[in-house]
Write an enzyme that holds these catalytic residues in place. Structure first.
Site, mmCIF file in Angstrom:
data_model
loop_
_atom_site.group_PDB
_atom_site.id
_atom_site.type_symbol
_atom_site.label_atom_id
_atom_site.label_comp_id
_atom_site.label_asym_id
_atom_site.label_seq_id
_atom_site.Cartn_x
_atom_site.Cartn_y
_atom_site.Cartn_z
ATOM 1 C CB SER A 20 -0.826 -0.012 1.288
ATOM 2 O OG SER A 20 -1.445 1.239 1.513
ATOM 3 C CE1 TYR A 61 -4.395 -2.027 5.074
ATOM 4 C CE2 TYR A 61 -3.181 -0.004 4.659
ATOM 5 C CZ TYR A 61 -3.902 -1.083 4.189
ATOM 6 O OH TYR A 61 -4.129 -1.220 2.838
#
Ligand code: NAD
Length: 258
Positions: A140, A153
């Site tokens: 990401s 995350y």
């Protein structure tokens, strides 16, 4: 003989987009992820209509190392080698660190990072033996930069980046490449779920989350599409991409150029 692609977390969103892109090239497709029996059957039928290869669903829970190992072994028994492994399964939780539930931290690290360790560990030897393999990890933009309230995350995705670089070196001479894609915001169910959470945490509307939080850092002011990510994975799996190895590849509309 048809090549085989296994995509974790491919019952929805980006993973499903990637599965469709490989189906269009007549790969055997192994999908995985959560969902109702009805949804999964619909997805299998849709993929079957797009590929001349086989379409298999494996229900392995990415929280469970023994289920991940069994998935890889079963599919190797069936197809010989998993030629393309896409580690895509992921979950998110948005919260201040002081309120962050410990079980959410554990689940995010397990699904977003540790599951990739297990899939790679059990599949890479056969790739190396046949002198061809492609491992693509969905990291990401949050594998490169941080945003507040996403501690688990961001930590997991930075971990995926480190895992990618390390394994890329271990089998570089064996025709196996390992790369990470770092997307910016893609409008999928994961992002839909964040809209409400972010609005609550920040005390703003969902519209304001889109314009002032999510796409504020994305210079193109557009979401990335699952089709764009599918096409990128297909390129990374091709012979033309054989010298792209250990690369951390952004597809983020310029977010991390800033
Ligand atoms: P999504 O929620 O649409 O899909 C996630 C997939 O993971 C689903 O198929 C789900 O069933 C599966 N999954 C969740 N828990 C699982 C478990 N325990 N075992 C097996 N499968 C499980 O999300 P998405 O947006 O398509 O995200 C896919 C990947 O892309 C994730 O790794 C995410 O972090 C990453 N990513 C997404 C965005 C974005 O904007 N959507 C941006 C950058 C990176």
């Amino acid at each position: 003989m048809a090549k085989t692609a296994l995509i974790t977390g491919s019952t929805s969103g980006i993973g499903l987009g990637i599965a469709k892109a490989f189906a269009q090239l007549d790969y055997n497709i192994i999908i995985n992820g959560l969902g109702s029996e009805e949804q999964i059957n619909e997805t299998i039928n849709e993929l079957k209509s797009q590929t001349k290869g086989e379409v298999i669903y494996d229900a392995a829970n990415m929280l469970k190392p023994d289920e991940i190992e069994a998935m890889i072994k079963n599919e190797q028994d069936k197809f010989g080698v998993i030629d393309v492994l896409v580690n895509n399964a992921g979950i998110q939780h948005v919260s201040k660190i002081e309120d962050f539930p410990t079980e959410k931290w554990d689940a995010i690290i397990a699904i977003n990072l540790t599951s990739a360790f297990h899939t790679i560990k059990h599949s890479i030897e056969k790739m190396a033996a046949q002198k061809f393999g492609r491992i693509i990890n969905l990291a990401s933009a949050h594998g490169l930069v941080a945003s507040p309230f996403k501690s688990a995350y961001v930590a997991a995705k930075h971990g995926v980046v480190g895992l990618t670089k390390t394994i890329a070196l271990e089998h570089a001479k064996d025709g196996v490449t390992v790369n990470a894609i770092c997307p910016g915001y893609v409008r999928t169910p994961l992002v839909e779920a964040q809209l409400a959470d972010q609005a609550k945490t920040r005390g703003i509307t969902e519209e304001e989350v889109i314009n002032n939080v999510m796409l504020v850092a994305q210079p193109t002011k557009q979401f990335i599409t699952v089709e764009q990510l599918g096409a990128f994975c297909v390129f990374l799996a091709s012979d033309s991409a054989s010298q792209i190895n250990g690369a951390i590849l952004s597809m983020d509309g310029g977010w991390t150029a800033q």
